[in-house]
Design an enzyme around this catalytic site. Structure first.
Site, PDB file in Angstrom:
ATOM      1  N   GLY A  92       0.818  -1.214   0.000  1.00 50.40           N
ATOM      2  CA  GLY A  92       0.000   0.000   0.000  1.00 50.40           C
ATOM      3  C   GLY A  92       0.850   1.262   0.000  1.00 50.40           C
ATOM      4  O   GLY A  92       0.345   2.359  -0.221  1.00 50.40           O
ATOM      5  N   ARG A  93       2.101   1.098   0.308  1.00 49.21           N
ATOM      6  CA  ARG A  93       2.992   2.260   0.312  1.00 49.21           C
ATOM      7  C   ARG A  93       4.415   1.896  -0.092  1.00 49.21           C
ATOM      8  O   ARG A  93       5.292   2.737  -0.128  1.00 49.21           O
ATOM      9  CB  ARG A  93       3.012   2.912   1.671  1.00 49.21           C
ATOM     10  CG  ARG A  93       3.394   1.951   2.789  1.00 49.21           C
ATOM     11  CD  ARG A  93       3.622   2.723   4.025  1.00 49.21           C
ATOM     12  NE  ARG A  93       3.586   1.853   5.196  1.00 49.21           N
ATOM     13  CZ  ARG A  93       3.902   2.272   6.395  1.00 49.21           C
ATOM     14  NH1 ARG A  93       4.257   3.529   6.571  1.00 49.21           N
ATOM     15  NH2 ARG A  93       3.849   1.471   7.417  1.00 49.21           N
ATOM     16  N   ASP A 125      -2.223   6.780   3.048  1.00 51.01           N
ATOM     17  CA  ASP A 125      -1.699   7.839   2.165  1.00 51.01           C
ATOM     18  C   ASP A 125      -0.477   7.379   1.375  1.00 51.01           C
ATOM     19  O   ASP A 125       0.115   8.166   0.630  1.00 51.01           O
ATOM     20  CB  ASP A 125      -1.348   9.089   2.990  1.00 51.01           C
ATOM     21  CG  ASP A 125      -0.343   8.781   4.096  1.00 51.01           C
ATOM     22  OD1 ASP A 125       0.164   7.631   4.158  1.00 51.01           O
ATOM     23  OD2 ASP A 125      -0.069   9.685   4.911  1.00 51.01           O
ATOM     24  N   GLY A 126      -0.061   6.140   1.574  1.00 48.35           N
ATOM     25  CA  GLY A 126       1.087   5.640   0.804  1.00 48.35           C
ATOM     26  C   GLY A 126       2.428   6.134   1.324  1.00 48.35           C
ATOM     27  O   GLY A 126       3.459   5.888   0.707  1.00 48.35           O
ATOM     28  N   ARG A 183       5.523 -12.996   1.131  1.00 44.93           N
ATOM     29  CA  ARG A 183       5.002 -13.206   2.495  1.00 44.93           C
ATOM     30  C   ARG A 183       4.089 -14.424   2.520  1.00 44.93           C
ATOM     31  O   ARG A 183       3.592 -14.845   1.475  1.00 44.93           O
ATOM     32  CB  ARG A 183       4.176 -11.966   2.897  1.00 44.93           C
ATOM     33  CG  ARG A 183       4.937 -10.668   2.730  1.00 44.93           C
ATOM     34  CD  ARG A 183       3.978  -9.493   2.439  1.00 44.93           C
ATOM     35  NE  ARG A 183       4.726  -8.292   2.048  1.00 44.93           N
ATOM     36  CZ  ARG A 183       5.011  -7.276   2.859  1.00 44.93           C
ATOM     37  NH1 ARG A 183       4.570  -7.279   4.086  1.00 44.93           N
ATOM     38  NH2 ARG A 183       5.714  -6.266   2.432  1.00 44.93           N
ATOM     39  N   ASP A 252       0.757 -11.385   6.932  1.00 41.05           N
ATOM     40  CA  ASP A 252       1.305 -10.550   5.849  1.00 41.05           C
ATOM     41  C   ASP A 252       2.642  -9.943   6.263  1.00 41.05           C
ATOM     42  O   ASP A 252       3.322  -9.333   5.435  1.00 41.05           O
ATOM     43  CB  ASP A 252       0.322  -9.441   5.457  1.00 41.05           C
ATOM     44  CG  ASP A 252      -0.130  -8.609   6.641  1.00 41.05           C
ATOM     45  OD1 ASP A 252      -0.646  -9.194   7.607  1.00 41.05           O
ATOM     46  OD2 ASP A 252       0.057  -7.383   6.616  1.00 41.05           O
ATOM     47  N   ASN A 253       3.023 -10.097   7.516  1.00 40.88           N
ATOM     48  CA  ASN A 253       4.327  -9.598   7.960  1.00 40.88           C
ATOM     49  C   ASN A 253       5.306 -10.741   8.198  1.00 40.88           C
ATOM     50  O   ASN A 253       6.316 -10.561   8.867  1.00 40.88           O
ATOM     51  CB  ASN A 253       4.167  -8.773   9.246  1.00 40.88           C
ATOM     52  CG  ASN A 253       3.434  -7.467   8.990  1.00 40.88           C
ATOM     53  OD1 ASN A 253       3.429  -6.966   7.866  1.00 40.88           O
ATOM     54  ND2 ASN A 253       2.817  -6.916  10.017  1.00 40.88           N
ATOM     55  N   ASP A 262       9.085  -6.310   8.222  1.00 41.29           N
ATOM     56  CA  ASP A 262       8.091  -5.270   8.510  1.00 41.29           C
ATOM     57  C   ASP A 262       8.140  -4.847   9.985  1.00 41.29           C
ATOM     58  O   ASP A 262       7.299  -5.220  10.790  1.00 41.29           O
ATOM     59  CB  ASP A 262       6.670  -5.727   8.131  1.00 41.29           C
ATOM     60  CG  ASP A 262       6.301  -5.226   6.736  1.00 41.29           C
ATOM     61  OD1 ASP A 262       7.169  -4.655   6.045  1.00 41.29           O
ATOM     62  OD2 ASP A 262       5.135  -5.398   6.343  1.00 41.29           O
TER      63      ASP A 262
HETATM   64  P1  AMP Z   1       1.329  -3.087   8.205  1.00 44.84           P
HETATM   65  O1  AMP Z   1       0.437  -2.940   9.392  1.00 44.84           O
HETATM   66  O2  AMP Z   1       2.371  -2.029   8.072  1.00 44.84           O
HETATM   67  O3  AMP Z   1       1.906  -4.445   8.081  1.00 44.84           O
HETATM   68  O4  AMP Z   1       0.410  -2.864   6.932  1.00 44.84           O
HETATM   69  C1  AMP Z   1      -0.807  -3.543   6.690  1.00 44.84           C
HETATM   70  C2  AMP Z   1      -1.370  -3.125   5.359  1.00 44.84           C
HETATM   71  O5  AMP Z   1      -1.615  -1.713   5.344  1.00 44.84           O
HETATM   72  C3  AMP Z   1      -0.471  -3.387   4.164  1.00 44.84           C
HETATM   73  O6  AMP Z   1      -1.290  -3.743   3.076  1.00 44.84           O
HETATM   74  C4  AMP Z   1       0.206  -2.072   3.959  1.00 44.84           C
HETATM   75  O7  AMP Z   1       0.653  -1.885   2.635  1.00 44.84           O
HETATM   76  C5  AMP Z   1      -0.898  -1.089   4.297  1.00 44.84           C
HETATM   77  N1  AMP Z   1      -0.404   0.214   4.775  1.00 44.84           N
HETATM   78  C6  AMP Z   1       0.207   0.484   5.946  1.00 44.84           C
HETATM   79  N2  AMP Z   1       0.482   1.792   6.058  1.00 44.84           N
HETATM   80  C7  AMP Z   1       0.018   2.387   4.921  1.00 44.84           C
HETATM   81  C8  AMP Z   1       0.009   3.717   4.437  1.00 44.84           C
HETATM   82  N3  AMP Z   1       0.500   4.736   5.132  1.00 44.84           N
HETATM   83  N4  AMP Z   1      -0.549   3.935   3.224  1.00 44.84           N
HETATM   84  C9  AMP Z   1      -1.058   2.923   2.516  1.00 44.84           C
HETATM   85  N5  AMP Z   1      -1.097   1.659   2.908  1.00 44.84           N
HETATM   86  C10 AMP Z   1      -0.554   1.375   4.108  1.00 44.84           C
HETATM   87 MG    MG Z   2       3.176  -5.126   6.768  1.00 42.25          MG
END
Ligand code: AMP
Ligand code: MG
Length: 485
Positions: A92-93, A125-126, A183, A252-253, A262
């Site tokens: 997502g980012r 917000d990516g 993953r 996913d991590n 992650d």
């Molecule tokens: P995480 O909790 O970092 O492992 O992320 C879980 C999901 O949220 C994944 O699909 C990430 O790509 C997405 N994600 C986390 N932070 C952001 C962000 N700031 N903008 C877009 N997608 C995000």
């Molecule tokens: Mg992650």
């Protein structure tokens, strides 16, 4: 000549069909600048050791400029978050910019985290903020220094792009390197969406690229799962032996390579508190420190389920059964080394249990305890006793330990040398990361760099930097970290 005429970025992942990813161009940050560059890792990738001498590194890795052959992509994956399946995940980012073949001939993914929105951004917000980017950079290098399998950090940029979390923060970008960014959740995505031929293709490619030995077996898929189970169990044993809590062990991590992946609200234990929960949003303690082994097995079970169309039930069960045995073997090997007890004696089980019960009850700092035990050969005071609340009890325990240690066929000097090589003096304590972040947010990266210098060789004394081995002051104790990053 540009670095990129010599070093090529290509993307094997782009050979997969369109359902595996979306091509996305990075959305550059405003005036990005390097705030860290990992010269050692750069060398491994045949990149320059100093980024500032080669502006084309910044231009391409920030996404401002493209080069021939570059096709950045966002990977699609899914995963179980806090035990609940979420089909809507993906990069997502982060973007896979491409792969570089390193000096050992190994393909290394170059992934940029914080590069803007993708179709998988959902409400996000990516972007990535400087705070969390520093945490990932420092911790992945700390884990590497400890000898624990991990993704690496090649560099980090800060920018003038404001990123809004609880308040406006500095937008940053992490350049992350790993042999693979695949993953557990990649497999789950294709399984749960019923795309079983894609699932098989993913399996075949992961084996070809990352588990070639499995490809030569009569049952390649079952062998592959065995390998993932083994690597994951070894990683978890290492986490437990240095007091590392990941904080968000969603599927996913979890890297299919068994690498720490992650970095978010992680923590290293200060006081030994087995039930410690470092993630502010983990209300049930699902990812508490002492739950990590059972959660890893839960996650492996989710992976095994996703592979069930291609691996027989009995083979899935057999692979999963291997987890506990590998974990216990590896963990007991680590613990023996930490106490300097390499021979096996009948009372050892009781000794280990007592020791952990004791340091928990006395709220002793986990890292300082083992390091102090490793320094018993040094003349003068016995600092290990100072870590305990009641000195007499500690003296008694220490006598028991010395009696047990005297059964080893080693001199005290030999034993302690061995222990200093496995019991780090330096870990990335959350309060230290926090101080480094606060200074960096004011533009001063000196503490980030000083921390890196000790964390890269955490078993060395670095006597002039001993302050960085200190337990937290009151404000820095039991910090829980929010997931907002
Ligand atoms: P995480 O909790 O970092 O492992 O992320 C879980 C999901 O949220 C994944 O699909 C990430 O790509 C997405 N994600 C986390 N932070 C952001 C962000 N700031 N903008 C877009 N997608 C995000
Ligand atoms: Mg992650």
């Amino acid at each position: 000549m540009s670095v990129w005429d010599r070093v090529h970025l290509s993307t094997r992942f782009a050979e997969f069909p369109a359902s595996f990813y979306t091509s996305v161009n990075p959305k550059p940050l405003i005036t990005p600048q390097w705030v860290a560059w990992n010269g050692d890792l750069a060398k491994q990738l045949q990149l320059p050791q100093h980024a500032d001498d080669h502006p084309e590194l910044l231009m391409v890795l920030s996404g401002i400029e493209s080069i021939d052959g570059l096709s950045p992509l966002a990977m699609k994956y899914a995963g179980h978050q806090f035990g609940v399946y979420n089909p809507d995940l993906g990069d997502g980012r982060g973007l896979l910019l491409g792969e570089i073949i390193d000096v050992n001939g190994v393909h290394q993914d170059v992934h940029i985290k914080g590069a803007g929105k993708t179709p998988y951004s959902r409400m996000g917000d990516g972007r990535a903020v400087l705070r969390s980017t520093i945490r990932e950079y420092l911790c992945s290098e700390a884990m590497y220094g400890l000898g624990i399998a991990t993704t690496r950090a090649l560099g980090m940029m800060a920018s003038e792009t404001p990123v809004y979390r609880e308040k406006a923060e500095t937008g940053a970008l992490l350049v992350r390197v790993a042999e693979s960014h695949i993953r557990f959740g990649h497999f789950e995505h294709f399984f749960y969406s019923g795309q079983h031929s894609e699932l098989k293709l993913l399996l075949d490619k992961v084996i070809e690229w990352h588990f070639p030995n499995s490809g030569h077996q009569t049952r390649p898929y079952a062998h592959f799962l065995d390998q993932v189970v083994t690597k994951t169990a070894q990683m978890i044993a290492q986490w437990q032996s240095v007091g590392f809590a990941h904080g968000v062990m969603n599927t996913d991590n979890m890297s299919v390579l068994g690498q720490t992946f992650d970095y978010g609200p992680f923590a290293f234990l200060d006081d030994y508190e087995p039930g410690y929960i470092c993630n502010h949003s983990d209300y049930q303690g699902r990812y508490a420190f002492n739950n990590q082994p059972s959660i890893a097995l839960w996650n492996l079970t989710a992976l095994a389920h996703a592979l069930s169309p291609f691996i027989e039930r009995s083979e899935l069960d057999k692979a999963l059964e291997g987890f506990t045995a590998t974990l216990q073997t590896e963990y007991s090997k680590q613990m023996r080394a930490k106490f300097g007890l390499l021979t096996k004696q009948s009372e050892d089980g009781g000794f280990f249990n007592d020791a952990f019960e004791f340091i928990e009850r006395h709220q002793v700092d986990f890292t300082l305890f083992f390091r102090a035990l490793s320094n018993l050969d040094k003349q003068g005071s016995i600092p290990v006793l100072d870590l305990f609340r009641r000195r007499e009890e500690a003296e008694q325990w220490l006598e028991g330990y010395e009696r047990r240690a005297s059964l080893e066929p080693l001199s005290i000097g030999e034993r302690c040398d061995g222990m200093r090589a496995v019991n780090p003096k330096y870990i990335l304590r959350n309060y230290l990361a926090q101080q480094a972040i606060e200074e960096a947010e004011q533009g001063d990266f000196s503490m980030v760099n000083t921390l890196l210098s000790v964390l890269k060789t955490p078993y060395d004394e670095h006597p002039e930097l001993s302050i960085l081995a200190a337990p937290p002051p009151e404000w820095g104790q039991k910090m829980t970290i929010s997931c907002s990053s």
